[in-house]
Design a protein around this motif. Structure first.
Motif, short mmCIF file in Angstrom:
data_model
loop_
_atom_site.label_atom_id
_atom_site.label_comp_id
_atom_site.label_asym_id
_atom_site.label_seq_id
_atom_site.Cartn_x
_atom_site.Cartn_y
_atom_site.Cartn_z
N PHE A 176 -12.55 -3.63 4.06
CA PHE A 176 -11.19 -4.10 4.35
C PHE A 176 -11.12 -4.42 5.83
CE2 PHE A 176 -9.28 -0.47 6.61
CZ PHE A 176 -10.23 0.50 6.36
N ASP A 177 -10.03 -4.97 6.29
CA ASP A 177 -9.95 -5.42 7.68
C ASP A 177 -9.72 -4.24 8.61
OD1 ASP A 177 -9.60 -6.65 10.08
OD2 ASP A 177 -8.18 -8.15 9.37
N ARG A 180 -7.76 -4.70 11.86
CA ARG A 180 -6.33 -4.88 11.71
C ARG A 180 -5.64 -3.60 11.23
NH1 ARG A 180 -3.64 -9.52 11.51
NH2 ARG A 180 -1.57 -9.45 10.56
N LYS A 181 -6.25 -2.97 10.24
CA LYS A 181 -5.58 -1.85 9.57
C LYS A 181 -5.91 -0.49 10.17
CE LYS A 181 -3.62 -4.27 6.24
NZ LYS A 181 -2.16 -4.34 6.11
N GLU A 185 -5.97 3.40 7.19
CA GLU A 185 -5.69 2.63 5.98
C GLU A 185 -6.89 2.61 5.04
OE1 GLU A 185 -3.01 0.20 5.26
OE2 GLU A 185 -1.75 1.14 6.79
N SER A 186 -7.97 3.28 5.43
CA SER A 186 -9.18 3.24 4.62
C SER A 186 -8.90 3.79 3.23
CB SER A 186 -10.28 4.05 5.29
OG SER A 186 -11.42 4.04 4.47
#
Ligand SMILES: *Cc1c(COP(=O)(O)O)cnc(C)c1O
Length: 496
Positions: A176-177, A180-181, A185-186
């Motif tokens: 995932f990004d 950005r996250k 957010e993982s």
């Protein structure tokens, strides 16, 4: 000259500069600096490797903030008197084998002066200095069997190189990004794997990346201090079953304790099979690739997705210089590229491959030394050190009262003074005292480590000034100092 370097101009008043008023005078001072440093370096072998610091050392460095000029001549005098002369040569000395340190070189010193004289900021694409760094990185790729499409960056050292490599691994493998996250957010907790012998900079890097120390699974090692493959495979399997997301294996090419090299080819295979990033910490071990005779000892380095190594250890560049090489240039850039209005650019800058924006001209010393000495010479010096390590190990083996504590793989020899009448705990105390005396006398300067619960004297030979006779002396001194300690009152009462 410094008293009178203001330019008085009727129209603009007084304006100042740091340039000298009298260039001739500074030029002369510069010449004597070069002369003095050449004398100093030419004489290192005759100096003790260590000497006790002057008693008033701390006072020397409690001077108040200098508000007014004392001039360059007197300041250079202060450097000689308070810094150069009282300082022990340590890693410049032929009998310094502590930790893992390089020994510099007189020619590299001169190239540092040229780099500081030019003082470029090696970031954008417009300056010749950038081309020098690109060429140096290209040469390093060639020397270390990395493809020319790979990307690379010179850094302060291998700690930073490990951090950069692990950052790219994390961001590329997250799914995932990450930029950005962020790690919070993982969707899954990410885990990575290294042996218990991995360098502390790996752990620090993992902490800095927000992954938490516990996400770094430290895998036990074999008797040869290489990562135990079945334990590694089991850990990955168990983590997967428990819902973790394994993303990276870190291979050691030369551990700091004993110089052990993990089975890199096998690690690469596991990474391929499990779709993990393969990072290699080759701080000094990667340099063994330069030796045709011994490059097979670090076979598999070229399979790494990212390789971190140092130029200030086994390549003897003056501190600091390290490097990261990354197979996939896009992955590298995706982790660090940035564009702002005030720094817009089309072609990537060095800052698109790392954290630093302003960067010094580290590349010049590497460029000049590689050209002046030729890379084959570095290969021979590395070979020489590996052979000296074998020589030392043989001397230890052949000496009654000395024993090797770890198998020899590259250039690090761990051994101790021993006596059958003493238990390990007392031998530990004896060898600690022994090391202190050895260092204190300024004869030789190995360091120490623990091999299991045994205290070891540790000679890490990354020194182009060492000769075989230096190791004869080391062994002689260890034996005589050890025997004297056996006679001493502190130890005698423990003899069985
Ligand atoms: C020295 C070393 C490092 C850290 O490198 P620095 O240049 O000191 O930052 C990392 N790994 C190993 C195996 C080392 O020997």
């Amino acid at each position: 000259m410094d008293k009178n370097d203001n330019t008085i101009n009727e129209k603009y008043g007084s304006e100042e500069t740091l340039d000298p008023h009298d260039w001739g005078e500074l030029r002369e001072l510069g010449h004597s600096m070069v002369d003095d440093m050449m004398d100093y370096l030419a004489n290192i072998r005759n100096e003790p490797v260590w000497k006790s610091p002057p008693e008033n050392l701390e006072d020397t460095f409690k001077e108040p903030l200098p508000l007014e000029p004392q001039g360059s001549g007197q300041t250079y005098g202060d450097f000689r008197k308070n810094i150069l002369e009282p300082n022990a040569p340590l890693n410049l000395h032929p009998r310094f084998w502590a930790w893992v340190m390089g020994s510099g070189s007189p020619f590299a010193m001169l190239s540092e002066m040229l780099a500081a004289g030019m003082n470029p900021n090696v970031d954008g694409d417009t300056q010749i200095a950038c081309h020098v760094e690109k060429q140096v990185i290209g040469w390093l790729k060639e020397a270390l069997n990395f493809p020319q499409e790979a990307s690379g960056l010179l850094l302060s050292g291998c700690s930073m190189a490990n951090l950069i490599g692990l950052t790219i691994a994390r961001n590329t493998m997250a799914g995932f990004d990450m930029r950005r996250k962020g790690i919070l957010e993982s969707p899954q907790r990410m885990t990575l794997y290294a042996s218990t012998e991995a360098h502390s900079s790996i752990e620090k890097g993992v902490e800095l990346l927000g992954l938490g120390k516990e996400s770094l699974r430290l895998i036990p090692v074999t008797n040869e201090f290489r990562i135990h493959i079945p334990s590694l495979e089991r850990a990955i399997l168990e983590d997967k079953a428990a819902g973790f997301k394994p993303f990276c294996i870190i291979g050691n090419a030369g551990t700091v304790n004993t110089g052990a090299v993990d089975p890199l080819v096998q690690l690469a295979e596991i990474c391929k099979r499990e779709q993990l990033w393969f990072h290699v910490d080759g701080a000094f071990g990667a340099c063994a690739l330069l030796s045709p005779e011994y490059r097979s000892l670090v076979r598999g380095i070229e399979l790494a997705d990212s390789l971190a190594f140092d130029l200030h250890k086994w390549m003897h560049m003056p501190y600091e210089a390290g490097c990261i090489l990354v197979k996939n240039e896009e992955h590298h850039r995706d982790s660090f590229s940035y564009s702002t209005d005030y720094l817009s650019h089309k072609d990537p800058w060095f800052s698109d491959y790392g954290l630093q924006l302003s960067r010094g001209f580290k590349a010049l010393k590497v460029w000049m030394c590689f050209k002046a000495y030729g890379i084959k010479k570095y290969g021979r010096l590395i070979e020489q050190n590996i052979e000296q390590a074998r020589y030392l190990a043989q001397l230890v083996d052949a000496s009654p009262g000395l024993e090797l504590l770890a198998p020899l793989s590259l250039n690090i020899v761990c051994f101790r003074f021993t006596d059958h009448r003493l238990e390990d705990s007392m031998l530990n105390e004896l060898n600690k005292l022994l090391l202190m005396r050895l260092q204190g006398k300024g004869i030789a300067f190995p360091s120490d480590t623990m091999i299991g619960n045994k205290y070891a004297l540790r000679a890490a030979i990354t020194n182009h000034r060492s000769r075989k006779e230096d190791f004869d002396l080391l062994v002689e001194e260890v034996r005589s100092t050890g025997n004297r300690l056996l006679e001493s009152r502190v130890i005698r009462k423990f003899l069985k």
